[in-house]
Design an enzyme around this catalytic site. Sequence first.
Site, PDB file in Angstrom:
ATOM      1  N   ASN A   1       0.876  -1.169   0.000  1.00  7.10           N
ATOM      2  CA  ASN A   1       0.000   0.000   0.000  1.00  7.10           C
ATOM      3  C   ASN A   1       0.913   1.218   0.000  1.00  7.10           C
ATOM      4  O   ASN A   1       1.507   1.542   1.025  1.00  7.10           O
ATOM      5  CB  ASN A   1      -0.895  -0.016   1.247  1.00  7.10           C
ATOM      6  CG  ASN A   1      -1.698   1.265   1.392  1.00  7.10           C
ATOM      7  OD1 ASN A   1      -1.738   2.090   0.479  1.00  7.10           O
ATOM      8  ND2 ASN A   1      -2.337   1.430   2.549  1.00  7.10           N
TER       9      ASN A   1
ATOM     10  N   LYS B   1       0.166   4.252  -0.221  1.00  6.25           N
ATOM     11  CA  LYS B   1      -0.428   5.455   0.375  1.00  6.25           C
ATOM     12  C   LYS B   1      -0.160   6.662  -0.537  1.00  6.25           C
ATOM     13  O   LYS B   1      -0.127   6.512  -1.748  1.00  6.25           O
ATOM     14  CB  LYS B   1       0.087   5.647   1.800  1.00  6.25           C
ATOM     15  CG  LYS B   1      -0.092   4.361   2.629  1.00  6.25           C
ATOM     16  CD  LYS B   1       0.150   4.517   4.084  1.00  6.25           C
ATOM     17  CE  LYS B   1      -0.070   3.180   4.788  1.00  6.25           C
ATOM     18  NZ  LYS B   1       0.080   3.276   6.235  1.00  6.25           N
TER      19      LYS B   1
ATOM     20  N   HIS C   1      -9.374   1.277   4.767  1.00  9.31           N
ATOM     21  CA  HIS C   1      -8.116   1.422   5.505  1.00  9.31           C
ATOM     22  C   HIS C   1      -8.337   2.324   6.722  1.00  9.31           C
ATOM     23  O   HIS C   1      -9.132   3.268   6.659  1.00  9.31           O
ATOM     24  CB  HIS C   1      -7.042   2.017   4.580  1.00  9.31           C
ATOM     25  CG  HIS C   1      -5.679   1.948   5.179  1.00  9.31           C
ATOM     26  ND1 HIS C   1      -5.238   2.875   6.110  1.00  9.31           N
ATOM     27  CD2 HIS C   1      -4.678   1.052   5.023  1.00  9.31           C
ATOM     28  CE1 HIS C   1      -4.003   2.544   6.484  1.00  9.31           C
ATOM     29  NE2 HIS C   1      -3.642   1.448   5.840  1.00  9.31           N
TER      30      HIS C   1
ATOM     31  N   GLU D   1      -6.694   4.685   7.877  1.00  8.78           N
ATOM     32  CA  GLU D   1      -6.484   6.119   7.610  1.00  8.78           C
ATOM     33  C   GLU D   1      -7.719   6.739   6.973  1.00  8.78           C
ATOM     34  O   GLU D   1      -8.035   7.900   7.227  1.00  8.78           O
ATOM     35  CB  GLU D   1      -5.231   6.300   6.730  1.00  8.78           C
ATOM     36  CG  GLU D   1      -3.966   6.055   7.542  1.00  8.78           C
ATOM     37  CD  GLU D   1      -2.803   5.465   6.760  1.00  8.78           C
ATOM     38  OE1 GLU D   1      -2.793   5.539   5.515  1.00  8.78           O
ATOM     39  OE2 GLU D   1      -1.883   4.917   7.409  1.00  8.78           O
TER      40      GLU D   1
ATOM     41  N   GLU E   1      -5.161  -4.864  10.428  1.00  6.08           N
ATOM     42  CA  GLU E   1      -4.126  -3.859  10.661  1.00  6.08           C
ATOM     43  C   GLU E   1      -4.415  -3.138  11.970  1.00  6.08           C
ATOM     44  O   GLU E   1      -5.209  -2.183  11.999  1.00  6.08           O
ATOM     45  CB  GLU E   1      -4.124  -2.830   9.520  1.00  6.08           C
ATOM     46  CG  GLU E   1      -3.817  -3.427   8.165  1.00  6.08           C
ATOM     47  CD  GLU E   1      -3.248  -2.382   7.208  1.00  6.08           C
ATOM     48  OE1 GLU E   1      -2.190  -2.669   6.628  1.00  6.08           O
ATOM     49  OE2 GLU E   1      -3.822  -1.294   7.067  1.00  6.08           O
TER      50      GLU E   1
ATOM     51  N   GLY F   1       2.893   2.201  10.795  1.00  4.51           N
ATOM     52  CA  GLY F   1       3.874   3.276  10.655  1.00  4.51           C
ATOM     53  C   GLY F   1       4.589   3.629  11.949  1.00  4.51           C
ATOM     54  O   GLY F   1       5.253   4.645  12.041  1.00  4.51           O
TER      55      GLY F   1
ATOM     56  N   SER G   1       3.703  -2.248  10.230  1.00  2.00           N
ATOM     57  CA  SER G   1       5.152  -2.374  10.404  1.00  2.00           C
ATOM     58  C   SER G   1       5.704  -3.750  10.016  1.00  2.00           C
ATOM     59  O   SER G   1       6.605  -4.266  10.667  1.00  2.00           O
ATOM     60  CB  SER G   1       5.553  -2.005  11.842  1.00  2.00           C
ATOM     61  OG  SER G   1       5.191  -0.661  12.124  1.00  2.00           O
TER      62      SER G   1
END
Length: 251
Positions: free
Chosen positions: A10, A12, A96, A98, A168, A174, A213
């Site tokens: 991904n 992003k 996702h 985010e 996730e 991250g 991660s």
Amino acid sequence: MARKPLMAGNWKMNKTIPEAVAMVKELKGKIADVKDVDVLICPTFTAIAALANEAKGSNINIGAQDIFWEAKGAFTGEIAPNMLVDAGCTYVIIGHSERRQYFGETNETVNKKVKAALANGLIPVVCVGETLKEREDDVTFKVIESQIREGLKDLSKEDAAKIVIAYEPVWAIGTGKTATPDQAQEVHAFARKVYGEMYGDACQQVRILYGGSVKPDNVKELMKKEDIDGGLVGGASLKADSFEALVKFNN
Ligand code: 13P
């Protein structure tokens, strides 16, 4: 049942078109001989067509990072499912964290997007995961269960087997803080059980990826776990060397 692993990048909001094409050009040579793992790259919308062209004839699949559920019309800024197909996508990431966190995505919009993707022949990669607060409050399973039951409701059994789920944990994205293989496996097994209550045997076919991660030095241990069928990778998917190492986790 043996499930074929899927290693998905991904990207992003990273890489211009030339940067994206250069990486796929490099990657496709490095992983040309890989047959036992499905490979997916999800760039920004603007790079999809160029990457699909670059990846043609290779073992790299191209996906989008979001989708809209309507087919066309007055929805400024949105992208319709058939436009993603047209640009060369075969997969699409949906829900996702985010997008849930910053752009108001809900289980309800996730469900609409999943159905629209499937109706257009795209394979949805549907993200679920708890925040740090939810983990500390001990509601991880409750959150995952409602994300799965609401986000993935009302699918045909055939479609249910086709989709991909990505676990996730938000606190691991991250941050360099990976869930331990045991922590991830516990949630993956739970997700598969819930999915089995909804769709029977399809739960043995559905691939459940871990994301948060994932790096070349932790991928092997994660992939040893029974219910972890691949990775959804941000940072470590941005360089050809590290993504190659992830795709070749078995070597
Ligand atoms: P990182 O691999 O950078 O933690 O990102 C994970 C992720 O959000 C993939 O969708």
